[in-house]
Design an enzyme around this catalytic site. Structure first.
Site, short mmCIF file in Angstrom:
data_model
loop_
_atom_site.label_atom_id
_atom_site.label_comp_id
_atom_site.label_asym_id
_atom_site.label_seq_id
_atom_site.Cartn_x
_atom_site.Cartn_y
_atom_site.Cartn_z
N LYS A 13 -16.94 14.18 31.49
CA LYS A 13 -16.18 13.50 32.54
C LYS A 13 -15.73 12.09 32.13
CE LYS A 13 -20.21 12.73 35.41
NZ LYS A 13 -20.68 11.57 34.66
N ARG A 88 -23.96 9.67 42.98
CA ARG A 88 -24.92 10.41 42.18
C ARG A 88 -25.95 11.14 43.05
NH1 ARG A 88 -23.81 8.76 36.82
NH2 ARG A 88 -25.56 9.23 35.47
N ARG A 127 -23.57 13.15 20.78
CA ARG A 127 -23.25 11.79 21.22
C ARG A 127 -24.36 10.82 20.81
NH1 ARG A 127 -22.11 11.01 27.46
NH2 ARG A 127 -24.36 11.00 27.63
N ARG A 133 -26.84 5.75 22.02
CA ARG A 133 -27.21 5.26 23.35
C ARG A 133 -28.71 5.38 23.54
NH1 ARG A 133 -23.43 7.44 28.20
NH2 ARG A 133 -25.44 7.59 29.22
N ARG A 144 -32.73 13.21 32.56
CA ARG A 144 -31.41 13.00 33.19
C ARG A 144 -30.84 14.32 33.70
NH1 ARG A 144 -28.04 10.58 28.89
NH2 ARG A 144 -26.43 10.31 30.45
P1 AMP Z 1 -23.89 7.53 32.98
O1 AMP Z 1 -23.23 6.78 31.87
O2 AMP Z 1 -22.97 7.78 34.13
O3 AMP Z 1 -24.58 8.78 32.52
O4 AMP Z 1 -25.02 6.56 33.57
C1 AMP Z 1 -26.08 6.09 32.76
C2 AMP Z 1 -27.26 5.70 33.66
O5 AMP Z 1 -26.86 4.68 34.57
C3 AMP Z 1 -27.81 6.82 34.54
O6 AMP Z 1 -28.73 7.65 33.86
C4 AMP Z 1 -28.48 6.01 35.65
O7 AMP Z 1 -29.71 5.47 35.23
C5 AMP Z 1 -27.51 4.87 35.84
N1 AMP Z 1 -26.46 5.18 36.83
C6 AMP Z 1 -25.11 5.34 36.62
N2 AMP Z 1 -24.46 5.61 37.77
C7 AMP Z 1 -25.42 5.62 38.74
C8 AMP Z 1 -25.40 5.85 40.13
N3 AMP Z 1 -24.27 6.14 40.79
N4 AMP Z 1 -26.59 5.79 40.80
C9 AMP Z 1 -27.74 5.49 40.18
N5 AMP Z 1 -27.84 5.28 38.87
C10 AMP Z 1 -26.69 5.34 38.15
#
Ligand code: AMP
Length: 191
Positions: A13, A88, A127, A133, A144
């Site tokens: 995404k 989320r 990745r 990361r 996750r």
């Molecule tokens: P992502 O890059 O979207 O996978 O986000 C990386 C990390 O940021 C996630 O594993 C969460 O710890 C945190 N995170 C991102 N978006 C949210 C959200 N909407 N609510 C809570 N935690 C978030």
């Protein structure tokens, strides 16, 4: 147009959002990117969010609402946006609706990118090697994915009930997936 992109970690995404941003000339708002920048700059938000992120858990709804309210209030979001990584969980979906209803600008389209879990694990491993990361280690990735299944997957039903959900298959080339998404958006436009 106000678009929410949904999909498991590794569903592509983020990649699609970056391409859609150019095609649709809408800001790409990634809460993960905003949080990673906050952590890097050691802002008060970053300091509070870091532990949950490192473990692959969700950052608290309160912190996230503050972040998203601020970002959506910026000028470039007035014409619409592509949200990537928010909401989320169902509580965040409710908060977002309340926020957008207040300004009379509801979500127009939620797009779920479907990819089966084996391919997801493969993509995330790739990745991890490419980007390094800190939350792409095997144990954190497993968490996750669990968090996604338990908390984020219900958001798909939430938008289905609102009548704004479309699903696209996330396998094939990046361009093929992009075309599927653009097809869905074109249909919504003429509906
Ligand atoms: P992502 O890059 O979207 O996978 O986000 C990386 C990390 O940021 C996630 O594993 C969460 O710890 C945190 N995170 C991102 N978006 C949210 C959200 N909407 N609510 C809570 N935690 C978030």
């Amino acid at each position: 147009m106000r678009i929410v992109l949904l999909g498991a970690p590794g569903s592509g995404k983020g990649t699609q959002a970056a391409l859609l941003m150019e095609k649709l000339e809408l800001p790409h708002i990634s809460t993960g990117d905003l949080l990673r920048t906050a952590v890097k700059n050691a802002t008060p938000l970053g300091i509070k969010a870091k532990e949950a992120m490192d473990l692959g858990n969700l950052v608290s709804d309160d912190l996230m609402l503050g972040l998203i309210e601020e970002r959506l209030g910026q000028d470039d979001a007035a014409r619409g946006f592509l949200l990537d990584g928010y909401p989320r969980n169902v509580s965040q979906a409710n908060s977002l609706d309340e926020l957008l209803e207040r300004i009379g600008q509801p979500v127009d389209e939620a797009i779920q990118i479907d990819v089966d879990s084996e391919l997801i694990v493969e993509r995330i491993a790739k990745r991890a090697a490419e980007e390094g990361r800190s939350d792409d280690t095997e144990e954190v990735v497993r968490n996750r994915l669990n968090v996604y299944e338990e908390q984020t997957a219900p958001v798909v039903s939430y938008y289905a009930e609102k009548g704004v959900l479309s699903r696209v298959l996330g396998v094939g080339s990046v361009e093929e997936v992009l075309q599927r998404i653009l097809g869905v958006l074109a249909q919504r436009d003429t509906a």
